[in-house]
Design a protein around this motif. Structure first.
Motif, PDB file in Angstrom:
ATOM      1  N   ASP A 102      16.991  13.897  -5.512  1.00  0.00           N
ATOM      2  CA  ASP A 102      16.402  15.237  -5.474  1.00  0.00           C
ATOM      3  C   ASP A 102      15.246  15.282  -6.473  1.00  0.00           C
ATOM      4  O   ASP A 102      15.456  15.172  -7.687  1.00  0.00           O
ATOM      5  N   LEU A 103      14.023  15.477  -5.970  1.00  0.00           N
ATOM      6  CA  LEU A 103      12.824  15.449  -6.814  1.00  0.00           C
ATOM      7  C   LEU A 103      12.286  16.841  -7.106  1.00  0.00           C
ATOM      8  O   LEU A 103      11.173  16.979  -7.623  1.00  0.00           O
ATOM      9  N   SER A 104      13.056  17.869  -6.805  1.00  0.00           N
ATOM     10  CA  SER A 104      12.556  19.241  -6.945  1.00  0.00           C
ATOM     11  C   SER A 104      12.257  19.611  -8.389  1.00  0.00           C
ATOM     12  O   SER A 104      11.486  20.537  -8.649  1.00  0.00           O
ATOM     13  N   ARG A 105      12.845  18.902  -9.343  1.00  0.00           N
ATOM     14  CA  ARG A 105      12.603  19.197 -10.766  1.00  0.00           C
ATOM     15  C   ARG A 105      11.863  18.049 -11.458  1.00  0.00           C
ATOM     16  O   ARG A 105      11.783  17.996 -12.687  1.00  0.00           O
ATOM     17  N   LEU A 106      11.328  17.129 -10.639  1.00  0.00           N
ATOM     18  CA  LEU A 106      10.510  16.046 -11.186  1.00  0.00           C
ATOM     19  C   LEU A 106       9.056  16.510 -11.213  1.00  0.00           C
ATOM     20  O   LEU A 106       8.465  16.812 -10.178  1.00  0.00           O
ATOM     21  N   ASP A 107       8.485  16.587 -12.418  1.00  0.00           N
ATOM     22  CA  ASP A 107       7.153  17.155 -12.586  1.00  0.00           C
ATOM     23  C   ASP A 107       6.029  16.142 -12.454  1.00  0.00           C
ATOM     24  O   ASP A 107       4.887  16.510 -12.153  1.00  0.00           O
ATOM     25  N   PHE A 108       6.332  14.861 -12.688  1.00  0.00           N
ATOM     26  CA  PHE A 108       5.241  13.877 -12.747  1.00  0.00           C
ATOM     27  C   PHE A 108       5.790  12.496 -12.397  1.00  0.00           C
ATOM     28  O   PHE A 108       6.891  12.131 -12.806  1.00  0.00           O
ATOM     29  N   VAL A 109       5.004  11.728 -11.643  1.00  0.00           N
ATOM     30  CA  VAL A 109       5.326  10.341 -11.353  1.00  0.00           C
ATOM     31  C   VAL A 109       4.044   9.518 -11.425  1.00  0.00           C
ATOM     32  O   VAL A 109       2.977  10.004 -11.025  1.00  0.00           O
TER      33      VAL A 109
ATOM     34  N   LEU B 103       6.547   4.970  -8.934  1.00  0.00           N
ATOM     35  CA  LEU B 103       6.594   4.648  -7.507  1.00  0.00           C
ATOM     36  C   LEU B 103       7.255   3.291  -7.281  1.00  0.00           C
ATOM     37  O   LEU B 103       8.053   3.116  -6.361  1.00  0.00           O
ATOM     38  N   GLY B 104       6.914   2.329  -8.133  1.00  0.00           N
ATOM     39  CA  GLY B 104       7.514   1.014  -8.010  1.00  0.00           C
ATOM     40  C   GLY B 104       9.016   1.059  -8.202  1.00  0.00           C
ATOM     41  O   GLY B 104       9.767   0.370  -7.497  1.00  0.00           O
ATOM     42  N   MET B 105       9.480   1.884  -9.140  1.00  0.00           N
ATOM     43  CA  MET B 105      10.918   1.994  -9.368  1.00  0.00           C
ATOM     44  C   MET B 105      11.625   2.609  -8.164  1.00  0.00           C
ATOM     45  O   MET B 105      12.738   2.203  -7.800  1.00  0.00           O
ATOM     46  N   LEU B 106      10.987   3.584  -7.519  1.00  0.00           N
ATOM     47  CA  LEU B 106      11.580   4.174  -6.318  1.00  0.00           C
ATOM     48  C   LEU B 106      11.689   3.141  -5.198  1.00  0.00           C
ATOM     49  O   LEU B 106      12.675   3.114  -4.454  1.00  0.00           O
TER      50      LEU B 106
ATOM     51  N   ALA C 111       5.188  -6.498  -8.523  1.00  0.00           N
ATOM     52  CA  ALA C 111       3.917  -6.030  -7.977  1.00  0.00           C
ATOM     53  C   ALA C 111       4.006  -4.573  -7.554  1.00  0.00           C
ATOM     54  O   ALA C 111       3.017  -3.835  -7.626  1.00  0.00           O
ATOM     55  N   LEU C 112       5.179  -4.131  -7.133  1.00  0.00           N
ATOM     56  CA  LEU C 112       5.328  -2.757  -6.692  1.00  0.00           C
ATOM     57  C   LEU C 112       5.100  -1.778  -7.827  1.00  0.00           C
ATOM     58  O   LEU C 112       4.728  -0.628  -7.605  1.00  0.00           O
ATOM     59  N   LEU C 113       5.297  -2.210  -9.065  1.00  0.00           N
ATOM     60  CA  LEU C 113       5.070  -1.339 -10.209  1.00  0.00           C
ATOM     61  C   LEU C 113       3.590  -1.072 -10.443  1.00  0.00           C
ATOM     62  O   LEU C 113       3.228  -0.153 -11.151  1.00  0.00           O
ATOM     63  N   GLU C 114       2.718  -1.882  -9.835  1.00  0.00           N
ATOM     64  CA  GLU C 114       1.293  -1.755 -10.078  1.00  0.00           C
ATOM     65  C   GLU C 114       0.566  -0.996  -8.981  1.00  0.00           C
ATOM     66  O   GLU C 114      -0.637  -0.790  -9.058  1.00  0.00           O
ATOM     67  N   LEU C 115       1.275  -0.603  -7.941  1.00  0.00           N
ATOM     68  CA  LEU C 115       0.606   0.045  -6.832  1.00  0.00           C
ATOM     69  C   LEU C 115       0.134   1.424  -7.226  1.00  0.00           C
ATOM     70  O   LEU C 115       0.813   2.188  -7.873  1.00  0.00           O
ATOM     71  N   GLY C 116      -1.040   1.752  -6.784  1.00  0.00           N
ATOM     72  CA  GLY C 116      -1.582   3.080  -7.003  1.00  0.00           C
ATOM     73  C   GLY C 116      -2.389   3.501  -5.816  1.00  0.00           C
ATOM     74  O   GLY C 116      -2.526   2.778  -4.839  1.00  0.00           O
ATOM     75  N   GLY C 117      -2.946   4.701  -5.856  1.00  0.00           N
ATOM     76  CA  GLY C 117      -3.724   5.208  -4.737  1.00  0.00           C
ATOM     77  C   GLY C 117      -5.198   4.938  -4.943  1.00  0.00           C
ATOM     78  O   GLY C 117      -5.850   5.586  -5.742  1.00  0.00           O
ATOM     79  N   LEU C 118      -5.753   3.989  -4.234  1.00  0.00           N
ATOM     80  CA  LEU C 118      -7.157   3.646  -4.347  1.00  0.00           C
ATOM     81  C   LEU C 118      -7.847   3.958  -3.027  1.00  0.00           C
ATOM     82  O   LEU C 118      -7.477   3.436  -1.990  1.00  0.00           O
ATOM     83  N   PHE C 119      -8.828   4.834  -3.069  1.00  0.00           N
ATOM     84  CA  PHE C 119      -9.544   5.181  -1.856  1.00  0.00           C
ATOM     85  C   PHE C 119     -10.532   4.080  -1.475  1.00  0.00           C
ATOM     86  O   PHE C 119     -11.140   3.450  -2.331  1.00  0.00           O
ATOM     87  N   HIS C 120     -10.720   3.874  -0.162  1.00  0.00           N
ATOM     88  CA  HIS C 120     -11.681   2.889   0.340  1.00  0.00           C
ATOM     89  C   HIS C 120     -11.452   1.529  -0.314  1.00  0.00           C
ATOM     90  O   HIS C 120     -12.361   0.903  -0.853  1.00  0.00           O
ATOM     91  N   SER C 121     -10.193   1.066  -0.323  1.00  0.00           N
ATOM     92  CA  SER C 121      -9.907  -0.197  -0.989  1.00  0.00           C
ATOM     93  C   SER C 121      -8.811  -0.934  -0.256  1.00  0.00           C
ATOM     94  O   SER C 121      -8.146  -0.415   0.639  1.00  0.00           O
TER      95      SER C 121
END
Length: 309
Positions: A44-51, A56-59, A141-151
C-alpha cells in the motif's frame, strides 16, 4: 521509511520515503512479508510520499522475490510524486498497480529484460518503445534505473558484452528511433565498439594492453580472458551503455565497474621515430578522432562521447 503490517503480514503499508538509505528496512520488510502465508503480497503506497530510482529498483527486487515463491506482488494507491515517477519511467508495465478508484494500470513498455542468449534476442529486447534494457539477473542494475526522456539504456554482464556484439544491437536500436545517416551510423558503431571493449578488457577484467604485443602474448591473453569471464567476480560485473540525443547531438555514455585509468598513461607512447602507431591507447585514439567531444569520468571508469548529428 516506516512500515505497518496487517495481521497476516501479506499486506504492507509503506510510509514516508523509499530511497537508497532505506534498503535495510526494505529488506527486513520483504523478508517478513515473504514468510506470510498469503498467495499475494500487497504494498500500500497511499502514505508513501517519495520514491527515487533506488526505491524503484527495490520494488523490482520485491517482485522478483515474490515470483520465486510463486506469489504475486501488487502496488496499491500510489500518490502524487510516486505516481508521477511511475509514469515517467513507464514503471507500471512491470506491476499490477491499483489506484484510488480501483483501476488497474495500463501497460506501457519501458523497461525490458534480456535473456542474454543472442544478438537477435537483444535486438528484440531493445525495440521501441523500450527505454532501458537489463540483462536478466542483474538486480544491481535495477537500482540505477531512472526516467530519461528521448534516451535508451542497456545494462549487461561483462561476459555478454565480450561474447556478443552488443554495440551492433544498440546502434540498430538507436537507428530505429533516429534514422541515422550512414556517416553517423559508422562513427557511432566504431566508437561504441571501442568503448565497450575497453570497458570489458581494461575496466572489468583488469587487463593491460601490453598483453597484445605479439602472437604468443595474444594467445595467453585469450586464456586469461576465458578464465576471468568464467569467474563471476569478473564475468558478472556490469557494463552500462546509454544514449541520449538532441536535434544537434547524439551523446553516448559507457560505464564499467573497474578502477578506471589515467588517460595519458593509457595512451602510452608512439613508436621510436615518433611517427608510428602507438603501442597502446589505439582504441581511445579512434574514439577521440571520430567524436566531436570526449569526457573521461569517474577516474576513467566512464566515458561520455558526443557525436554531431
Amino acid at each position: 521509511m516506516r512500515i505497518e503490517f496487517n495481521d497476516s503480514d501479506s499486506q504492507v503499508v509503506m510510509i514516508g520515503e523509499l530511497t537508497f538509505n532505506d534498503h535495510a528496512a526494505f529488506r527486513e520488510m520483504l523478508t517478513r512479508a515473504m514468510r506470510s502465508t498469503g498467495a499475494k503480497i500487497v504494498l500500500d503506497l497511499s502514505r508513501l510520499d517519495f520514491v527515487d530510482s533506488a526505491g524503484l529498483g527495490m520494488l523490482l527486487i520485491a517482485r522478483d522475490e515474490a515470483g520465486k515463491g510463486s506469489r504475486s506482488l501488487s502496488l496499491v494507491r500510489p500518490q502524487k510524486q510516486v505516481e508521477r515517477v511511475f509514469a515517467v519511467t513507464k514503471f507500471e508495465t512491470l506491476f499490477t498497480v491499483t489506484r484510488m478508484d480501483g483501476s488497474g494500470a495500463g501497460r506501457h513498455p519501458g523497461i525490458s529484460l534480456w535473456d542474454g542468449a543472442s544478438e537477435q534476442s537483444l535486438a528484440r529486447a531493445l525495440r521501441p518503445p523500450v527505454v532501458y534494457c537489463v540483462e536478466q539477473g542483474l538486480r544491481e542494475a535495477l537500482l540505477e534505473l531512472g526516467g530519461l526522456f528521448h534516451s535508451l539504456g542497456l545494462a549487461v554482464t561483462t561476459r555478454a558484452a565480450f561474447r556478443l556484439p552488443v554495440a551492433n544491437a544498440f546502434v540498430e536500436a538507436v537507428d530505429q528511433r533516429l534514422q541515422l545517416d550512414d556517416d553517423l551510423r559508422v562513427r557511432m558503431l566504431t566508437v561504441l565498439h571501442e568503448a565497450v571493449i575497453n570497458a570489458v578488457l581494461h575496466g572489468n577484467l583488469g587487463l593491460g594492453s601490453s598483453l597484445r604485443d605479439n602472437l604468443a602474448q595474444m594467445a595467453r591473453l585469450q586464456r586469461i580472458i576465458e578464465r576471468r569471464l568464467a569467474d563471476t567476480e569478473f564475468g558478472g560485473r556490469m557494463v552500462f551503455v546509454e544514449a541520449s540525443w538532441t536535434p544537434a547531438m547524439l551523446h553516448l555514455l559507457v560505464r564499467d565497474c573497474g578502477e578506471g585509468f589515467a588517460r595519458d598513461v593509457a595512451f602510452g607512447i608512439p613508436e621510436a621515430d615518433g611517427r608510428g602507431p602507438r603501442r597502446c591507447g589505439r582504441g581511445l585514439c579512434i574514439i577521440e578522432q571520430l567524436s566531436h567531444s570526449v569526457e573521461y569520468l569517474n577516474n576513467g571508469s566512464a566515458i561520455r562521447i558526443g557525436l554531431m548529428r
